[in-house]
Design an enzyme around this catalytic site. Structure first.
Site, short mmCIF file in Angstrom:
data_model
loop_
_atom_site.label_atom_id
_atom_site.label_comp_id
_atom_site.label_asym_id
_atom_site.label_seq_id
_atom_site.Cartn_x
_atom_site.Cartn_y
_atom_site.Cartn_z
N ASN A 9 0.96 -1.11 0.18
CA ASN A 9 0.12 0.05 0.02
C ASN A 9 1.10 1.15 -0.07
O ASN A 9 1.59 1.75 1.09
CB ASN A 9 -0.96 0.00 1.37
N LYS A 11 0.14 4.24 -0.16
CA LYS A 11 -0.46 5.45 0.23
C LYS A 11 -0.16 6.77 -0.55
O LYS A 11 0.04 6.48 -1.81
CB LYS A 11 0.26 5.68 1.62
N HIS A 91 -9.11 1.52 4.82
CA HIS A 91 -7.74 1.80 5.65
C HIS A 91 -7.87 2.88 7.10
O HIS A 91 -8.56 3.85 6.90
CB HIS A 91 -6.74 2.31 4.77
N GLU A 93 -5.97 5.08 8.10
CA GLU A 93 -5.80 6.36 7.64
C GLU A 93 -6.88 7.27 7.15
O GLU A 93 -7.33 8.40 7.50
CB GLU A 93 -4.60 6.53 6.78
N GLU A 163 -5.15 -4.80 10.39
CA GLU A 163 -4.28 -3.85 10.71
C GLU A 163 -4.30 -3.13 12.01
O GLU A 163 -4.97 -2.18 11.96
CB GLU A 163 -3.96 -2.81 9.50
N GLY A 169 3.01 1.87 10.51
CA GLY A 169 4.36 2.78 10.40
C GLY A 169 5.07 2.87 11.55
O GLY A 169 5.69 4.07 11.82
N SER A 209 3.82 -2.88 10.05
CA SER A 209 5.44 -2.96 10.10
C SER A 209 5.72 -4.34 9.54
O SER A 209 6.73 -5.03 10.11
CB SER A 209 5.80 -2.60 11.45
#
Ligand code: 13P
Length: 247
Positions: A9, A11, A91, A93, A163, A169, A209
């Site tokens: 991904n 992003k 997602h 985010e 996730e 991250g 990660s």
């Protein structure tokens, strides 16, 4: 037998030129051990699709309406027109920064399925929810909302990415035991909603990660069928290493 699926991904990273260079380098080393792919910006999708023979190319979002006054959005028919076959939805985010909810994710999933595009539907708990031991209830409730009112046959083809937000991250990845436990809860919740056949068929990714150093231990877990990878998918070398290690 579930075929593993490993997707980068990207992003909001990579221009069209950068995406093209990555795909030209990585596409030839893909093999049959898994489905490999990358999620690109809307702008890079068309060239990526043209350049990729082996990698699957995913959009990173879509709108659930076909057209209308939704400034800045991209609809499923627009993705369909350029040959997109996978689309990441929900997602964390997008949930945290752009207002996506289980309800809108559910609408997106329905629209994508209607178009024959495979949703890669993301779920996962926050650090506070993890600390409060709410992980299981969060997973079950996100799935019951975002997978509501689908048919068992449609659910079979979906990819779910578990996730944990605290692992995204941060370099703090979930232990393989925790990741397996949570992916098993995902499968169990799907079984409760749509039956064993759908639950056995659905592919579940772990994300957070994931890197060349830990991909093998996640892939060895019974309920983990792949990974959704952020940082380690940006460099061709590390993505190629992941491909090599999952032969
Ligand atoms: P990282 O692999 O950088 O933790 O990102 C995970 C992710 O958000 C993939 O969707």
């Amino acid at each position: 037998m579930r075929k593993p699926i490993i997707v980068g991904n990207w992003k909001m990273n990579k221009t069209i030129a950068e995406a093209t260079a990555f795909i030209k380098e990585v596409d030839p080393v893909c093999h049959d051990g898994a489905t490999y792919g990358v999620g690109t910006s809307f702008l890079a999708l068309q060239d990526a699709i043209k350049n990729a023979k082996n990698l699957i190319i995913a959009a990173e979002n879509c709108h659930f309406e076909d057209s209308g006054a939704f400034t800045g959005e991209v609809s499923v028919p627009m993705l369909e027109e350029i040959g997109v076959k996978y689309c990441i939805i929900g997602h964390s985010e997008r949930r945290q920064m752009f207002g996506d909810s289980d309800e809108t994710v559910n609408k997106k999933a329905k629209r994508l399925i209607k178009a024959g595009i495979t949703p890669i539907l993301c779920i996962g708990e926050t650090e506070a929810q993890y600390d409060a031991k709410e992980t299981e209830s969060v997973i079950r409730s996100q799935l019951s909302g975002s997978l509501a009112d689908l048919c068992p046959e449609c659910v079979k083809g979906i990819v779910i990415a578990y996730e944990p937000i605290w692992a995204i991250g941060t370099g703090k990845s979930a232990t393989k035991e925790d990741a397996q436990k949570c992916c098993h809860i995902v499968r169990d919740q799907i079984e409760k909603m749509y039956g064993k056949e759908a639950a056995d068929a659905v592919r579940i990714q772990y994300g957070g990660s994931v890197k060349p150093e830990n991909i093998v231990e996640y892939m060895a877990c019974e309920d983990i069928d792949g990974a959704l990878i952020g940082g380690a998918s940006l460099k061709a070398d590390s993505f190629k290493e992941i491909i090599e290690k999952t032969k």
